[in-house]
Design a protein around this motif. Sequence first.
Motif, short mmCIF file in Angstrom:
data_model
loop_
_atom_site.label_atom_id
_atom_site.label_comp_id
_atom_site.label_asym_id
_atom_site.label_seq_id
_atom_site.Cartn_x
_atom_site.Cartn_y
_atom_site.Cartn_z
N GLU A 51 5.07 57.90 32.50
CA GLU A 51 6.30 57.44 32.19
C GLU A 51 7.10 56.27 33.06
OE1 GLU A 51 8.21 59.43 29.92
OE2 GLU A 51 6.24 60.29 29.63
N ALA A 52 6.10 55.40 33.47
CA ALA A 52 6.66 54.32 34.03
C ALA A 52 6.89 53.14 33.06
CB ALA A 52 5.62 53.64 35.06
N TRP A 53 8.09 52.79 32.85
CA TRP A 53 8.64 51.92 31.62
C TRP A 53 7.59 50.72 31.26
CZ3 TRP A 53 14.38 51.02 32.57
CH2 TRP A 53 15.16 52.25 32.37
N LEU A 54 6.91 49.95 32.18
CA LEU A 54 6.24 48.74 31.89
C LEU A 54 4.86 49.09 32.25
CD1 LEU A 54 7.98 45.54 32.80
CD2 LEU A 54 8.25 46.79 30.54
N SER A 55 4.46 50.26 32.24
CA SER A 55 3.15 50.73 32.29
C SER A 55 2.33 50.56 30.80
CB SER A 55 2.84 52.11 32.74
OG SER A 55 1.38 52.51 32.65
N PRO A 56 1.19 49.97 30.90
CA PRO A 56 0.52 49.90 29.80
C PRO A 56 0.19 51.30 29.13
CG PRO A 56 -0.53 48.51 31.24
CD PRO A 56 0.61 49.43 32.01
N PHE A 57 0.36 52.25 29.97
CA PHE A 57 -0.03 53.70 29.51
C PHE A 57 1.21 54.63 29.32
CE2 PHE A 57 -2.64 52.13 33.12
CZ PHE A 57 -3.66 51.78 32.42
N TYR A 58 2.17 53.93 28.99
CA TYR A 58 3.67 54.42 28.84
C TYR A 58 3.57 55.35 27.56
CZ TYR A 58 8.45 55.05 27.89
OH TYR A 58 9.76 55.76 27.44
N GLN A 59 3.60 56.58 28.05
CA GLN A 59 3.56 57.66 26.89
C GLN A 59 2.54 57.66 25.90
OE1 GLN A 59 7.64 57.50 25.06
NE2 GLN A 59 8.41 58.76 26.35
N ARG A 60 1.25 57.15 26.35
CA ARG A 60 0.20 57.48 25.63
C ARG A 60 -1.09 57.28 26.43
NH1 ARG A 60 -0.54 51.66 22.26
NH2 ARG A 60 -1.39 50.50 23.78
N ASP A 61 -1.93 58.36 26.17
CA ASP A 61 -3.47 58.47 26.74
C ASP A 61 -3.93 57.15 26.22
OD1 ASP A 61 -2.63 60.75 27.97
OD2 ASP A 61 -3.58 61.91 26.56
N SER A 62 -4.70 56.35 27.15
CA SER A 62 -5.17 55.26 26.71
C SER A 62 -6.81 55.19 27.15
CB SER A 62 -4.50 54.19 27.23
OG SER A 62 -3.16 54.10 26.99
N ILE A 63 -7.45 54.32 26.44
CA ILE A 63 -8.90 53.84 26.66
C ILE A 63 -8.54 52.45 27.27
CG2 ILE A 63 -11.14 53.15 26.15
CD1 ILE A 63 -10.96 55.72 24.16
#
Length: 139
Positions: A51-63
């Motif tokens: 949930e961190a606003w500027l995380s590249p992982f904001y609200q999505r699981d990622s590769i």
Amino acid sequence: ANDRNVRFNEMEYHLPVEEGIKALGEVRDTIEKHFSEAFFPIECRFIKGEEAWLSPFYQRDSISIAVHRYFEEDYQPMFKAIEPIFRKYGGRPHWGKLNTFSREEFKKSYPKWNDFIELRRSFDPESKFLNTYLKDTIA
């Protein structure tokens, strides 16, 4: 964390899980076809959304996929060939690694971008705590 005894340049993007494997295949094919002399491995890992606003992982699981070039080699041709693949599949760049995202591209990629900008300005209205890179992207 691990020791890094060899200097290198790195580009890392974080892609939606459903697109990551396709992107990884294209990155691998591009390196094998055009940059076979590159000897650094590709790094690839799964990251749970947050949930961190500027995380590249904001609200999505990622590769996450990272590519590297030895620091004495010209990294630009390889990164220029690979970055469009990351963009094509909805990748968000790692903030601390090489990328060519513009302010507008960051804004489109991060749903809470404007909220963050407003909050940042409230704490630092004169932009004293921004370096050149951040002034170009978030000021």
